[in-house]
Write an enzyme that holds these catalytic residues in place. Sequence first.
Site, PDB file in Angstrom:
ATOM      1  N   HIS A   1     -15.986  63.644  11.866  1.00  0.00           N
ATOM      2  CA  HIS A   1     -15.036  63.947  10.792  1.00  0.00           C
ATOM      3  C   HIS A   1     -15.441  63.229   9.488  1.00  0.00           C
ATOM      4  CE1 HIS A   1     -11.876  64.518  14.140  1.00  0.00           C
ATOM      5  NE2 HIS A   1     -12.010  65.694  13.568  1.00  0.00           N
TER       6      HIS A   1
ATOM      7  N   CYS B   1      -7.202  57.721  13.531  1.00  0.00           N
ATOM      8  CA  CYS B   1      -6.780  58.939  14.243  1.00  0.00           C
ATOM      9  C   CYS B   1      -5.591  58.722  15.163  1.00  0.00           C
ATOM     10  CB  CYS B   1      -7.950  59.547  15.000  1.00  0.00           C
ATOM     11  SG  CYS B   1      -8.608  58.494  16.242  1.00  0.00           S
TER      12      CYS B   1
HETATM   13  C1  CIR Z   1     -11.916  64.936  19.620  1.00  0.00           C
HETATM   14  O1  CIR Z   1     -13.119  65.148  19.785  1.00  0.00           O
HETATM   15  O2  CIR Z   1     -11.187  65.735  19.057  1.00  0.00           O
HETATM   16  C2  CIR Z   1     -11.349  63.648  20.155  1.00  0.00           C
HETATM   17  N1  CIR Z   1     -11.992  63.289  21.365  1.00  0.00           N
HETATM   18  C3  CIR Z   1     -11.484  62.540  19.136  1.00  0.00           C
HETATM   19  C4  CIR Z   1     -10.713  62.813  17.886  1.00  0.00           C
HETATM   20  C5  CIR Z   1     -10.750  61.682  16.930  1.00  0.00           C
HETATM   21  N2  CIR Z   1     -10.016  62.024  15.767  1.00  0.00           N
HETATM   22  C6  CIR Z   1     -10.164  61.447  14.607  1.00  0.00           C
HETATM   23  O3  CIR Z   1     -10.984  60.556  14.440  1.00  0.00           O
HETATM   24  N3  CIR Z   1      -9.399  61.873  13.603  1.00  0.00           N
END
Ligand code: CIR
Length: 254
Positions: free
Chosen positions: A160, A247
């Site tokens: 991201h 997140c």
């Molecule tokens: C994903 O791949 O969507 C989750 N395992 C990790 C998401 C992390 N989100 C973020 O850093 N905003």
Amino acid sequence: MLIALTRDVSPAIGDCELTHVPRSRIDVPQARQQHRTYEECLVRLGCQLLPLPAEPSLADAVFIEDTCVVLDEVAVITRPGASSRRSETASVACVLKEYRPLHAIEPPGTIDGGDVLVHGKTIHVGLSTRTNPAAVDQLRQLLHPLGYTVNPVTIRDCLHLKSAATLVAENTLLVNRSWVDVAVFGDLHVIDVDPSEPFGANALAVSGVVLYLEAFPRTRQRLQQAGIEVLPVDLSELSKAEGGVTCCSVIFRR
Ligand code: CIR
């Protein structure tokens, strides 16, 4: 008053989406404990916690940042790029409708909140494997009338935009320049991650303090040398699911 929306760790987190890290076993009780400590830090920093229960069948639901973008005027419910994560948004919309007028990103748009970096009235949006130009256009149409400028940003080799850059003070970004070109941020001041800590650009600034992963002591030192107060937190189990400090919450003014 700041509200911090969070969601407990799913017992299914071992089945999380992974893009840039290899799969390794996640200790769920330990992940929960670390998540609780993270929530306590947010309370210490003056947030009122709004915790949602775990979603037993939604492995990544603890990463609630990806489900919405909350501004002072409105909230936008995202359409997450990973189809396994799309059902995470309904419960978030249910809560946020009590606080903000709601909008939603519609197909074919996809966007994760982790790609959205808000700096005053400028919204930088990472074009990632999760976020597409159709969603950026929708965001622009929704938010331009409210005075926001939406700036699409190319990123590479990371999940991201906020893996590559986050705000650590009013006009200061913490950045991994291998993953994003800093010129896209205009004249913001930049602190570089230590080269040995490429995942270290994800930091969460709350009430003048930066919540930051214990795993990156060299970059932490750089922040402290720049006069930034840092509160270290251990999220080692959630890091195995490719999660960081931004997140696990959505923070907004009441
Ligand atoms: C994903 O791949 O969507 C989750 N395992 C990790 C998401 C992390 N989100 C973020 O850093 N905003």
